[in-house]
Design a protein around this motif. Structure first.
Motif, PDB file in Angstrom:
ATOM      1  N   PRO A  39       0.818  -1.228   0.000  1.00  0.00           N
ATOM      2  CA  PRO A  39       0.000   0.000   0.000  1.00  0.00           C
ATOM      3  C   PRO A  39       0.844   1.266   0.000  1.00  0.00           C
ATOM      4  CG  PRO A  39       0.047  -0.986   2.188  1.00  0.00           C
ATOM      5  CD  PRO A  39       0.740  -1.967   1.274  1.00  0.00           C
ATOM      6  N   ILE A  40       0.376   2.254  -0.728  1.00  0.00           N
ATOM      7  CA  ILE A  40       0.953   3.604  -0.647  1.00  0.00           C
ATOM      8  C   ILE A  40       0.274   4.305   0.520  1.00  0.00           C
ATOM      9  CG2 ILE A  40       1.166   5.837  -1.797  1.00  0.00           C
ATOM     10  CD1 ILE A  40       1.247   4.348  -4.462  1.00  0.00           C
ATOM     11  N   PRO A  41       1.015   4.771   1.517  1.00  0.00           N
ATOM     12  CA  PRO A  41       0.392   5.399   2.684  1.00  0.00           C
ATOM     13  C   PRO A  41      -0.427   6.632   2.309  1.00  0.00           C
ATOM     14  CG  PRO A  41       2.700   4.882   3.112  1.00  0.00           C
ATOM     15  CD  PRO A  41       2.486   4.679   1.643  1.00  0.00           C
ATOM     16  N   ASP A  42      -1.485   6.877   3.058  1.00  0.00           N
ATOM     17  CA  ASP A  42      -2.345   8.036   2.801  1.00  0.00           C
ATOM     18  C   ASP A  42      -1.559   9.340   2.865  1.00  0.00           C
ATOM     19  OD1 ASP A  42      -4.499   6.326   2.591  1.00  0.00           O
ATOM     20  OD2 ASP A  42      -5.155   6.618   4.667  1.00  0.00           O
ATOM     21  N   SER A  43      -0.547   9.398   3.721  1.00  0.00           N
ATOM     22  CA  SER A  43       0.242  10.622   3.881  1.00  0.00           C
ATOM     23  C   SER A  43       1.211  10.836   2.724  1.00  0.00           C
ATOM     24  CB  SER A  43       1.024  10.581   5.192  1.00  0.00           C
ATOM     25  OG  SER A  43       1.941   9.488   5.187  1.00  0.00           O
ATOM     26  N   GLU A  44       1.298   9.853   1.814  1.00  0.00           N
ATOM     27  CA  GLU A  44       2.201   9.952   0.667  1.00  0.00           C
ATOM     28  C   GLU A  44       1.430  10.016  -0.648  1.00  0.00           C
ATOM     29  OE1 GLU A  44       5.236   6.970   0.772  1.00  0.00           O
ATOM     30  OE2 GLU A  44       5.804   7.430   2.847  1.00  0.00           O
ATOM     31  N   LEU A  45       0.142  10.359  -0.556  1.00  0.00           N
ATOM     32  CA  LEU A  45      -0.679  10.438  -1.758  1.00  0.00           C
ATOM     33  C   LEU A  45      -1.368  11.798  -1.813  1.00  0.00           C
ATOM     34  CD1 LEU A  45      -1.557   8.680  -4.195  1.00  0.00           C
ATOM     35  CD2 LEU A  45      -3.626   8.160  -2.892  1.00  0.00           C
ATOM     36  N   LEU A  46      -1.107  12.526  -2.893  1.00  0.00           N
ATOM     37  CA  LEU A  46      -1.684  13.852  -3.103  1.00  0.00           C
ATOM     38  C   LEU A  46      -2.819  13.722  -4.119  1.00  0.00           C
ATOM     39  CD1 LEU A  46      -0.729  16.577  -1.879  1.00  0.00           C
ATOM     40  CD2 LEU A  46       0.468  17.005  -4.027  1.00  0.00           C
ATOM     41  N   VAL A  47      -3.962  14.316  -3.805  1.00  0.00           N
ATOM     42  CA  VAL A  47      -5.138  14.258  -4.677  1.00  0.00           C
ATOM     43  C   VAL A  47      -5.433  15.670  -5.181  1.00  0.00           C
ATOM     44  CG1 VAL A  47      -7.567  13.616  -4.869  1.00  0.00           C
ATOM     45  CG2 VAL A  47      -6.055  12.346  -3.306  1.00  0.00           C
ATOM     46  N   MET A  48      -5.249  15.881  -6.475  1.00  0.00           N
ATOM     47  CA  MET A  48      -5.512  17.186  -7.088  1.00  0.00           C
ATOM     48  C   MET A  48      -6.790  17.097  -7.912  1.00  0.00           C
ATOM     49  SD  MET A  48      -3.027  19.687  -9.359  1.00  0.00           S
ATOM     50  CE  MET A  48      -2.625  18.480 -10.646  1.00  0.00           C
ATOM     51  N   THR A  49      -7.742  17.963  -7.599  1.00  0.00           N
ATOM     52  CA  THR A  49      -9.022  17.989  -8.302  1.00  0.00           C
ATOM     53  C   THR A  49      -9.081  19.213  -9.204  1.00  0.00           C
ATOM     54  OG1 THR A  49     -10.094  16.878  -6.436  1.00  0.00           O
ATOM     55  CG2 THR A  49     -11.531  17.931  -8.060  1.00  0.00           C
ATOM     56  N   LEU A  50      -9.301  18.987 -10.487  1.00  0.00           N
ATOM     57  CA  LEU A  50      -9.331  20.043 -11.485  1.00  0.00           C
ATOM     58  C   LEU A  50     -10.762  20.389 -11.870  1.00  0.00           C
ATOM     59  CD1 LEU A  50      -6.520  18.653 -13.830  1.00  0.00           C
ATOM     60  CD2 LEU A  50      -6.276  20.272 -11.933  1.00  0.00           C
ATOM     61  N   ARG A  51     -10.882  21.410 -12.679  1.00  0.00           N
ATOM     62  CA  ARG A  51     -12.184  21.792 -13.228  1.00  0.00           C
ATOM     63  C   ARG A  51     -12.851  20.563 -13.846  1.00  0.00           C
ATOM     64  NH1 ARG A  51     -11.387  26.019 -17.739  1.00  0.00           N
ATOM     65  NH2 ARG A  51     -10.381  24.204 -18.674  1.00  0.00           N
ATOM     66  N   GLY A  52     -14.153  20.439 -13.572  1.00  0.00           N
ATOM     67  CA  GLY A  52     -14.884  19.292 -14.081  1.00  0.00           C
ATOM     68  C   GLY A  52     -14.821  18.086 -13.166  1.00  0.00           C
ATOM     69  N   GLY A  53     -14.123  18.231 -12.033  1.00  0.00           N
ATOM     70  CA  GLY A  53     -14.020  17.125 -11.093  1.00  0.00           C
ATOM     71  C   GLY A  53     -12.966  16.100 -11.444  1.00  0.00           C
ATOM     72  N   ARG A  59       1.888  10.204  -6.098  1.00  0.00           N
ATOM     73  CA  ARG A  59       2.603   9.551  -5.005  1.00  0.00           C
ATOM     74  C   ARG A  59       3.817  10.394  -4.651  1.00  0.00           C
ATOM     75  NH1 ARG A  59       6.160   3.930  -5.263  1.00  0.00           N
ATOM     76  NH2 ARG A  59       6.539   3.762  -3.005  1.00  0.00           N
ATOM     77  N   LEU A  60       3.980  10.732  -3.382  1.00  0.00           N
ATOM     78  CA  LEU A  60       5.099  11.552  -2.932  1.00  0.00           C
ATOM     79  C   LEU A  60       6.295  10.674  -2.548  1.00  0.00           C
ATOM     80  CD1 LEU A  60       3.111  14.082  -0.703  1.00  0.00           C
ATOM     81  CD2 LEU A  60       3.924  14.429  -3.047  1.00  0.00           C
ATOM     82  N   ALA A  61       7.477  11.284  -2.584  1.00  0.00           N
ATOM     83  CA  ALA A  61       8.725  10.562  -2.294  1.00  0.00           C
ATOM     84  C   ALA A  61       9.453  11.216  -1.119  1.00  0.00           C
ATOM     85  CB  ALA A  61       9.623  10.550  -3.531  1.00  0.00           C
ATOM     86  N   PRO A  62       8.896  11.129   0.095  1.00  0.00           N
ATOM     87  CA  PRO A  62       9.516  11.820   1.232  1.00  0.00           C
ATOM     88  C   PRO A  62      10.883  11.287   1.609  1.00  0.00           C
ATOM     89  CG  PRO A  62       7.740  10.377   1.972  1.00  0.00           C
ATOM     90  CD  PRO A  62       7.659  10.422   0.485  1.00  0.00           C
ATOM     91  N   ARG A  63      11.196  10.033   1.266  1.00  0.00           N
ATOM     92  CA  ARG A  63      12.507   9.493   1.619  1.00  0.00           C
ATOM     93  C   ARG A  63      13.616  10.189   0.854  1.00  0.00           C
ATOM     94  NH1 ARG A  63      11.690   4.710   0.253  1.00  0.00           N
ATOM     95  NH2 ARG A  63      13.216   4.136  -1.348  1.00  0.00           N
ATOM     96  N   CYS A 160      11.418  10.679 -15.470  1.00  0.00           N
ATOM     97  CA  CYS A 160      10.656   9.844 -16.397  1.00  0.00           C
ATOM     98  C   CYS A 160       9.267  10.438 -16.624  1.00  0.00           C
ATOM     99  CB  CYS A 160      10.526   8.431 -15.845  1.00  0.00           C
ATOM    100  SG  CYS A 160      12.100   7.557 -15.645  1.00  0.00           S
ATOM    101  N   TYR A 161       8.570   9.903 -17.603  1.00  0.00           N
ATOM    102  CA  TYR A 161       7.190  10.326 -17.872  1.00  0.00           C
ATOM    103  C   TYR A 161       6.359  10.178 -16.604  1.00  0.00           C
ATOM    104  CZ  TYR A 161       2.565  10.479 -20.100  1.00  0.00           C
ATOM    105  OH  TYR A 161       1.274  10.814 -20.451  1.00  0.00           O
ATOM    106  N   GLY A 162       5.590  11.224 -16.273  1.00  0.00           N
ATOM    107  CA  GLY A 162       4.734  11.184 -15.105  1.00  0.00           C
ATOM    108  C   GLY A 162       5.394  11.598 -13.811  1.00  0.00           C
ATOM    109  N   MET A 163       6.727  11.736 -13.804  1.00  0.00           N
ATOM    110  CA  MET A 163       7.386  12.185 -12.579  1.00  0.00           C
ATOM    111  C   MET A 163       7.058  13.649 -12.325  1.00  0.00           C
ATOM    112  SD  MET A 163       8.874   9.492 -11.353  1.00  0.00           S
ATOM    113  CE  MET A 163      10.230   9.897 -10.241  1.00  0.00           C
ATOM    114  N   VAL A 164       7.029  14.032 -11.050  1.00  0.00           N
ATOM    115  CA  VAL A 164       6.638  15.389 -10.650  1.00  0.00           C
ATOM    116  C   VAL A 164       7.828  16.076  -9.992  1.00  0.00           C
ATOM    117  CG1 VAL A 164       5.067  16.762  -9.223  1.00  0.00           C
ATOM    118  CG2 VAL A 164       4.240  14.689 -10.366  1.00  0.00           C
ATOM    119  N   GLY A 165       8.135  17.287 -10.463  1.00  0.00           N
ATOM    120  CA  GLY A 165       9.261  18.040  -9.937  1.00  0.00           C
ATOM    121  C   GLY A 165       8.843  19.407  -9.431  1.00  0.00           C
ATOM    122  N   ILE A 198       9.802  15.191  -6.621  1.00  0.00           N
ATOM    123  CA  ILE A 198       9.100  14.902  -5.363  1.00  0.00           C
ATOM    124  C   ILE A 198       8.072  13.789  -5.470  1.00  0.00           C
ATOM    125  CG2 ILE A 198       9.486  17.188  -4.376  1.00  0.00           C
ATOM    126  CD1 ILE A 198       6.061  16.224  -5.825  1.00  0.00           C
ATOM    127  N   GLY A 199       7.881  13.238  -6.676  1.00  0.00           N
ATOM    128  CA  GLY A 199       6.875  12.192  -6.757  1.00  0.00           C
ATOM    129  C   GLY A 199       6.582  11.774  -8.179  1.00  0.00           C
TER     130      GLY A 199
END
Length: 292
Positions: A39-53, A59-63, A160-165, A198-199
């Motif tokens: 499981p990915i811990p709840d504290s390591e998952l960011l949920v972004m809601t855009l226009r239209g829902g 997934r965050l990389a705190p380590r 990589c594709y999908g990585m967040v900086g 960061i994720g």
């Protein structure tokens, strides 16, 4: 009256033949075991809601980037991103979001320029590739599925594709984490060790990669009307228990994942007639799935 009965009899005789199916394929050595999904811990998952829902899950990389992730958690807890926007979409590169005006004050506990978390001393990869990587002496996966690279001295997360900086200004700026981007094109590995990663987006990439491209410099939207509003950004741990999304990553420190990686490097017939005999780290990212 005999003809309908004969027809029904013929149909009944045909049913067993139609119902027969080929036996299920034997399990592949590359198939994951139930215990491989963690499981990915709840504290390591960011949920972004855009226009239209539409929702994007990160997934965050705190380590690897603890100071930046701490900032991001504080920004989410303060609802800072609510009412901000996606304001940059550069073709074959990145989608970026945050405050387009760059005037919105940060929460007082957020560090504007945390340490430059671009690399670390140890290498914790547990997989290896058949061919060398042009950007690193070695690449692989951490046990929990992150794409990692090393030059033998330092290590870093790969773009990589999908990585967040974390977007930043010129050095010595390191970026607070208020402005983030996701890679939507060919992996820009030249950014490795120059920006804090960061994720990774684990679901909802279509809401970032299929947006209209910006017409301004670097893909900036020239008109405010083109901005894509962000309704909210929350940690999963901030949501009610029954509304929290559940994701799992595939552990990589086992023979089953090694077999999966070998299959990625050596695609087989009938479609592939010339196997590549190798793959790069961004072409073999560890799978993530919704929890069953």
């Amino acid at each position: 009256m005999l003809k309908p009965l004969l027809a029904l009899s013929a149909l009944a005789a045909a049913v067993p033949a139609v119902a027969q199916t080929a036996p299920p394929a034997a399990p592949s050595p590359a198939d994951a075991a139930a215990a491989d999904w963690q499981p990915i811990p709840d504290s390591e998952l960011l949920v972004m809601t855009l226009r239209g829902g539409h929702q994007v899950y990160i997934r965050l990389a705190p380590r690897y980037t603890p100071a930046h992730v701490t900032n991001i958690r504080k920004l989410a807890e303060a609802h800072w991103w609510d009412g901000t926007a996606i304001y940059r979409v550069q073709d074959n590169y990145v989608t970026q979001w945050g405050d387009p005006t760059e005037k919105k004050p940060l929460p007082p506990t957020v560090i504007e320029n945390p340490p430059a978390e671009y690399e670390w001393a140890r290498y914790d990869g547990v997989t290896s590739f058949a061919r060398p990587d042009p950007y690193a002496a070695k690449t692989g996966h951490s046990a929990d599925g992150w794409p990692v690279a090393t030059d033998g001295k330092a290590s870093w997360l790969a773009h990589c594709y999908g990585m967040v900086g974390v977007a930043r200004d010129m050095a010595p700026s390191t970026g607070s984490g208020a402005a983030l981007y996701a890679v939507i094109g060919h992996a820009p590995r030249h950014l490795d060790r120059n920006i804090a990663v960061i994720g990774r987006v684990v679901e909802g990439m279509q809401w970032l990669s299929a947006l209209p491209r910006g017409g301004g410099s670097l893909g900036i939207y020239e008109n405010d009307a083109d901005h894509v509003p962000i309704l909210s950004v929350r940690l999963a741990s901030q949501l009610p228990e029954d509304e929290r999304p559940r994701f799992q990553y595939r552990a990589t420190d086992n023979v089953r994942f090694a077999a999966w990686l070998s299959e990625r490097e050596n695609r087989k017939p009938p479609f592939f007639t010339v196997p590549a005999g190798g793959a790069d780290i961004c072409n073999a990212q560890a799978p993530v799935r919704r929890a069953p």
